[in-house]
Structures are given as C-alpha cells and as structure tokens.
Design a protein around this motif. Structure first.
Motif, PDB file in Angstrom:
ATOM      1  N   TYR A 141      -1.107  -9.212  -1.518  1.00 57.05           N
ATOM      2  CA  TYR A 141      -0.918  -9.735  -2.877  1.00 57.05           C
ATOM      3  C   TYR A 141      -0.112  -8.799  -3.777  1.00 57.05           C
ATOM      4  N   CYS A 142      -0.565  -7.562  -3.918  1.00 58.90           N
ATOM      5  CA  CYS A 142       0.059  -6.646  -4.883  1.00 58.90           C
ATOM      6  C   CYS A 142       1.531  -6.402  -4.583  1.00 58.90           C
ATOM      7  N   SER A 143       1.904  -6.344  -3.314  1.00 61.07           N
ATOM      8  CA  SER A 143       3.308  -6.129  -2.967  1.00 61.07           C
ATOM      9  C   SER A 143       4.111  -7.426  -2.982  1.00 61.07           C
ATOM     10  N   LEU A 144       3.467  -8.533  -2.627  1.00 58.98           N
ATOM     11  CA  LEU A 144       4.203  -9.793  -2.476  1.00 58.98           C
ATOM     12  C   LEU A 144       4.591 -10.413  -3.819  1.00 58.98           C
ATOM     13  N   LEU A 145       3.731 -10.274  -4.824  1.00 57.47           N
ATOM     14  CA  LEU A 145       4.052 -10.895  -6.116  1.00 57.47           C
ATOM     15  C   LEU A 145       5.311 -10.287  -6.738  1.00 57.47           C
ATOM     16  N   PRO A 146       5.390  -8.984  -6.947  1.00 55.16           N
ATOM     17  CA  PRO A 146       6.605  -8.454  -7.586  1.00 55.16           C
ATOM     18  C   PRO A 146       7.856  -8.592  -6.752  1.00 55.16           C
ATOM     19  N   VAL A 147       7.738  -8.489  -5.417  1.00 53.50           N
ATOM     20  CA  VAL A 147       8.959  -8.620  -4.624  1.00 53.50           C
ATOM     21  C   VAL A 147       9.465 -10.059  -4.664  1.00 53.50           C
ATOM     22  N   SER A 148       8.555 -11.029  -4.763  1.00 49.97           N
ATOM     23  CA  SER A 148       8.978 -12.427  -4.886  1.00 49.97           C
ATOM     24  C   SER A 148       9.673 -12.677  -6.214  1.00 49.97           C
ATOM     25  N   VAL A 149       9.107 -12.106  -7.281  1.00 52.83           N
ATOM     26  CA  VAL A 149       9.670 -12.334  -8.618  1.00 52.83           C
ATOM     27  C   VAL A 149      11.054 -11.699  -8.738  1.00 52.83           C
TER      28      VAL A 149
ATOM     29  N   LEU B 297      19.030  -0.214  -7.418  1.00 53.80           N
ATOM     30  CA  LEU B 297      18.000   0.336  -8.302  1.00 53.80           C
ATOM     31  C   LEU B 297      17.164  -0.765  -8.938  1.00 53.80           C
ATOM     32  N   VAL B 298      17.818  -1.811  -9.439  1.00 49.95           N
ATOM     33  CA  VAL B 298      17.082  -2.900 -10.085  1.00 49.95           C
ATOM     34  C   VAL B 298      16.140  -3.567  -9.089  1.00 49.95           C
ATOM     35  N   LEU B 299      16.602  -3.768  -7.872  1.00 53.56           N
ATOM     36  CA  LEU B 299      15.761  -4.409  -6.869  1.00 53.56           C
ATOM     37  C   LEU B 299      14.571  -3.523  -6.500  1.00 53.56           C
ATOM     38  N   ALA B 300      14.829  -2.253  -6.184  1.00 55.39           N
ATOM     39  CA  ALA B 300      13.755  -1.361  -5.761  1.00 55.39           C
ATOM     40  C   ALA B 300      12.765  -1.094  -6.897  1.00 55.39           C
ATOM     41  N   ALA B 301      13.295  -0.768  -8.079  1.00 49.09           N
ATOM     42  CA  ALA B 301      12.429  -0.481  -9.217  1.00 49.09           C
ATOM     43  C   ALA B 301      11.696  -1.736  -9.673  1.00 49.09           C
ATOM     44  N   GLY B 302      12.280  -2.902  -9.397  1.00 50.43           N
ATOM     45  CA  GLY B 302      11.671  -4.151  -9.818  1.00 50.43           C
ATOM     46  C   GLY B 302      10.380  -4.479  -9.123  1.00 50.43           C
ATOM     47  N   PHE B 303      10.134  -3.871  -7.966  1.00 50.94           N
ATOM     48  CA  PHE B 303       8.844  -4.141  -7.329  1.00 50.94           C
ATOM     49  C   PHE B 303       8.019  -2.891  -7.071  1.00 50.94           C
ATOM     50  N   GLU B 304       8.665  -1.737  -6.892  1.00 47.55           N
ATOM     51  CA  GLU B 304       7.909  -0.532  -6.524  1.00 47.55           C
ATOM     52  C   GLU B 304       6.824  -0.197  -7.541  1.00 47.55           C
ATOM     53  N   THR B 305       7.190  -0.092  -8.815  1.00 48.55           N
ATOM     54  CA  THR B 305       6.207   0.322  -9.810  1.00 48.55           C
ATOM     55  C   THR B 305       5.161  -0.766 -10.061  1.00 48.55           C
TER      56      THR B 305
ATOM     57  N   SER C   4     -12.632   2.550   0.987  1.00 47.52           N
ATOM     58  CA  SER C   4     -12.043   3.520   0.064  1.00 47.52           C
ATOM     59  C   SER C   4     -10.537   3.327  -0.124  1.00 47.52           C
ATOM     60  N   GLY C   5      -9.857   2.697   0.826  1.00 47.17           N
ATOM     61  CA  GLY C   5      -8.418   2.537   0.739  1.00 47.17           C
ATOM     62  C   GLY C   5      -7.701   3.860   0.956  1.00 47.17           C
ATOM     63  N   SER C   6      -6.374   3.844   0.830  1.00 48.88           N
ATOM     64  CA  SER C   6      -5.587   5.067   0.994  1.00 48.88           C
ATOM     65  C   SER C   6      -4.449   5.082  -0.020  1.00 48.88           C
ATOM     66  N   ARG C   7      -4.220   6.261  -0.592  1.00 50.51           N
ATOM     67  CA  ARG C   7      -3.149   6.433  -1.559  1.00 50.51           C
ATOM     68  C   ARG C   7      -1.801   6.542  -0.849  1.00 50.51           C
ATOM     69  N   ARG C   8      -0.732   6.182  -1.551  1.00 46.46           N
ATOM     70  CA  ARG C   8       0.617   6.349  -1.023  1.00 46.46           C
ATOM     71  C   ARG C   8       0.931   7.837  -0.924  1.00 46.46           C
ATOM     72  N   ASP C   9       1.707   8.184   0.063  1.00 44.46           N
ATOM     73  CA  ASP C   9       2.057   9.583   0.308  1.00 44.46           C
ATOM     74  C   ASP C   9       3.252   9.968  -0.550  1.00 44.46           C
ATOM     75  N   THR C  10       3.058   9.875  -1.859  1.00 44.67           N
ATOM     76  CA  THR C  10       4.128  10.156  -2.816  1.00 44.67           C
ATOM     77  C   THR C  10       3.557  10.949  -3.985  1.00 44.67           C
ATOM     78  N   ARG C  11       4.446  11.655  -4.693  1.00 46.73           N
ATOM     79  CA  ARG C  11       4.015  12.424  -5.865  1.00 46.73           C
ATOM     80  C   ARG C  11       4.535  11.831  -7.164  1.00 46.73           C
ATOM     81  N   VAL C  12       5.805  11.459  -7.205  1.00 42.84           N
ATOM     82  CA  VAL C  12       6.349  10.870  -8.424  1.00 42.84           C
ATOM     83  C   VAL C  12       5.751   9.489  -8.655  1.00 42.84           C
ATOM     84  N   LEU C  13       5.653   8.688  -7.604  1.00 41.24           N
ATOM     85  CA  LEU C  13       5.017   7.380  -7.684  1.00 41.24           C
ATOM     86  C   LEU C  13       3.543   7.515  -7.307  1.00 41.24           C
ATOM     87  N   ARG C  14       2.682   6.757  -7.976  1.00 43.65           N
ATOM     88  CA  ARG C  14       1.258   6.809  -7.662  1.00 43.65           C
ATOM     89  C   ARG C  14       0.717   5.386  -7.521  1.00 43.65           C
TER      90      ARG C  14
END
Length: 447
Positions: free
Chosen positions: A178-186, A275-283, A419-429
């Motif tokens: 859900y969380c990834s599919l909604l923004p990438v679709s939009v 950039l618009v495509l990647a930033a449009g769903f990543e955050t 518990s889930g798992s966090r992304r292996d990133t520092r700038v993005l959370r």
C-alpha cells in the motif's frame, strides 16, 4: 570484452574509494572521538534514534562545530540557512579534498544522480529558477486539489485489492502492498508512466534510495549504482516513447517545450524528469509508513481522528514533524560569514539536521509528544525551505491525508503484527517492511 569489464570494475572500485571509502574510514575514526558529523555517518545508534542524537547536542549551542564542518539542530538557524542567499546547496562529494574530487571527476559514470548537477537539488539560480518554473504549475495547491479525487480513487482500489488478497491471513506488509503503491501510482499518472513500468520503478527506487547518503559500503554502492543505472536506462526509453506518442502529462509538456527551444536542455530534461519521478514517491512512501506505525502506537490519537476527522491535515503535519521522511540537508557558505555567532569560512559545509530542528523545544512544546491537535505542527522544516522548498509538498500532504485516513477508515481494527525493518538509509527515513494485521474491514465509501 573481458578487458573492458575488468577496467569498468576497477574504475568503479576507485570511484567508491574516493567518494565513500575515504569518508567511511574517517567517520569511524571521528566517531571514536565523539565527532557529531562522523556519528551521523558511522554510528548505528544515531540512525536508530535521531531525536536522541539531536537532544544530546542541543545544549552545546545553536551551531555545533565538528572536525570537518558544522551542524545545527536549531529551528531558527535551520530556517535561516535554508532561505539564505549567502549559502548554496552542495553536490555529491563536492566538499571532499581536491585530490579526491579529481578522482571522482575522472571516474564519472555519466549517469544522472539526484544530488549532482543538473538536478534541481544541486543547482542554484538562474538555472534552478528556470527549471523549477517549468514544472511548478503541476504541483500548486490548486492543481493538487484537482488531483485529489484521483488520489482517493487510487487509494480505494489498492485497499480493495488488499482486502481481497488478505482474506484468510489478515496480515500484510503494508509498505509493499500500500504505502509504496499509492504514491508511485499517483506520480506515474502525472508523468505518463504506463502501469506495466511501475513495479520496475519501485525496484530501482528501493535500490537507489541510499544515493543521497555518503560513506556507503562497497555492497551498498554496487546496489545503488545498479538502481541508478537501471532507472537512467528506463527513463531514456520512457522519454523517447513520449516523444513518439505524447500525452497530456507533465513530461510530454516538458519535451514539447524543450523541442521548441523554450525549455530545458536534453540533460536538464532528463535530470528534472528523473528527480520529479523519484522524489514524487520516495518521501511519500516514508510518510505513509511512518504515519501508520505512529498512529497504531498511539491509539488515543487515532481515536481523536475518528471522532474529529477534520484533524487529519494537522495529523499529517505532526507525523512529518516527528518522523521526517528527509532527515537532513546541507548548505555551503559562499563567503566568510557568521551564523548564530559562529564564524563560518567560505566553502565550509553546514549540516542542517531537519529532524532535530523539528523537535526544537523553543518552537514546539513537549516536542517529543505526538499530538494531532498541535496548533503549530505545520512549522516543521521537513519540506526544506526557501528556493529549494519541496515542489511536491502539496501533493505529498494530500496523499498523506487521503492515504492514511482511507486506510484507517477501511481497516479500523488494524494492528502491528511485528517489528518491521527500517530502510538502510540516513538522509531518508522510513520503513522497508511493516507487517500489519488488518482485522475486519469496513465497506468502502460509496460501495
């Protein structure tokens, strides 16, 4: 062929050593001395709890000096830096010693990167102004309002699929489903991306997410390179397809403007589109995952939202404040200057710890408390500020509000199932996985 492959592998290794390996080594040494910037890179405790790290340094002053630069957790200072004409944005490796920068330049892969020019994240006016103006009309509040019905319809469809597929088990990874599919679709609808390509974009996005970090391990670097290279190749083909078969999407408009000589160069077009495509769903993926986790951990706040649904916009701002999808930014001094009484030399880097600024007790009462009624929650800096304020902020807010409200209306009994798992990133959370037991579903509105 074998010789070329070997040369390419050596070139990649040399590039990694100059761009990331050196930084990793220095960060480990600096961490032992307690250097705050080194700890941002090398200390897993900081990644796990960035709020505690900010609190640890807050009393040392509005600007804290490290061995290679400065860092601020202060809301007022961060706000000023993001808007100041005396500072510029940084680029990947741009503040490393000159010998390393020469190696990085000589081993350039030629691939577009989100924090290398001509990406809007790494350029300043007048080029930044020109690029931003061409895409800004799509992301205005009025334009996003027109997109809102489509966001709602997409969310409802995804929840229909989720409800049907989860029958019998009731537990799903909500990030993947859900969380990834909604923004990438939009954002794909906005940019004319075919349905068949969206899973591939998500895959490249997951591989490339650590590209905003410096000090990557060698395996991380290889994964990021694979993701960036794959995305670059896909984007080239996508733009070529739109040239042959233009639509009424943003990228078709940009291509038309570029071909008429009134828009972007070819390289700028590719960088802006990527950039618009990647930033449009990543955050937004992170916003939705962080929000679901936070609300399930605070049932009292979720109960308030059920009683007073008009609070959902404030809840989204509070989620953005407490668990910012983008944790930090950086600026470089254009001249010798003082910041909050601290001398800053020309060319010196200041890390702006957005997550820390968002919990500044001078601005936010009881800053670690989650409060969907907080009257100044929107003063957070999670979307940056000034000329680099996030173009997609209005769309992200709309997706956050619609996506979270619709999910909890459909699955009022949802609960954490692990518990889930966090992304292996520092700038993005955000969350890489987040198992949720959905419970009994309610009928969709209008069904």
């Amino acid at each position: 062929m074998v010789l070329d492959s070997t040369r390419s592998a050596v070139r990649q290794r040399v590039r990694w050593l100059a761009l990331h390996g050196f930084v990793r080594t220095m960060a480990r040494l600096g961490m032992r001395r307690g250097d705050p910037q080194a700890r941002l890179i090398a200390d897993p405790a900081v990644r796990a709890d960035p709020a505690a790290f900010a609190d640890e340094h807050r009393d040392k002053g509005p600007v804290v000096r490290g061995r290679v630069g400065l860092i601020t957790f202060d809301h007022a200072v961060a706000n000023e830096l993001l808007r100041s004409d005396d500072f510029r944005v940084s680029s990947l490796g741009g503040e490393l010693p000159k010998p390393l920068r020469r190696i990085i330049d000589r081993t350039d892969t030629g691939l577009l990167h989100p924090i290398e020019p001509p990406s809007m994240l790494s350029i300043e006016p007048p080029d930044h102004t020109r690029c931003r103006k061409l895409v800004s009309s799509v992301f205005t509040t009025r334009a996003v309002t027109a997109l809102r019905d489509g966001v709602t319809a997409t969310a409802e469809k995804l929840l229909d699929d989720l409800q049907r597929d989860a029958t019998g088990t009731g537990a799903v990874d909500i990030v993947a489903r859900y969380c990834s599919l909604l923004p990438v679709s939009v954002i794909s609808d906005v940019l004319g991306v075919p349905d068949a390509d969206r899973a591939r974009i998500l895959h490249y996005g997951e591989l490339g997410a650590p590209s905003l970090d410096i000090g990557l391990s060698w395996p991380q670097y290889l994964r990021v390179h694979s993701g960036v290279a794959g995305f670059n190749a896909w984007l080239t083909n996508h733009l070529e397809n739109l040239r042959r078969n233009p639509g009424d999407d943003l990228l078709s408009q940009l291509i038309s403007a570029t071909e008429d000589g009134a828009g972007l160069s070819e390289r700028e077009l590719e960088a802006t589109a990527g950039l618009v495509l990647a930033a449009g769903f990543e955050t937004t993926v992170n916003l939705l995952g962080n929000g679901i986790k936070m609300l399930l951990e605070h049932p009292d706040q979720l109960a308030k939202l059920r009683e007073r649904p008009e609070l959902w916009p404030t809840a989204v701002e509070e989620i953005l404040r407490l668990d910012s999808p983008v944790q930090m930014s950086a600026r470089v001094a254009k001249k010798d200057i003082e910041v909050a009484g601290m001398p800053v030399r020309r060319g010196e880097l200041i890390i702006i710890h957005l997550a820390g600024a968002n919990r500044d007790p001078k601005v936010f009462d009881d800053p670690h408390r989650f409060d969907v009624e907080r009257d100044n929650a929107g003063k957070h800096l999670s979307f940056s500020g000034g000329r680099h304020f996030c173009l997609g902020a209005a769309l992200a807010r709309a997706e956050g509000e619609v996506g979270l409200r619709t999910f909890f209306e459909r699955f009022p009994d949802a609960r954490l199932a692990g518990s889930g798992s966090r992304r292996d990133t520092r700038v993005l959370r955000g969350w890489s996985t987040l198992p949720i037991a959905l419970g009994t579903a309610r009928a969709a509105l209008g069904s």
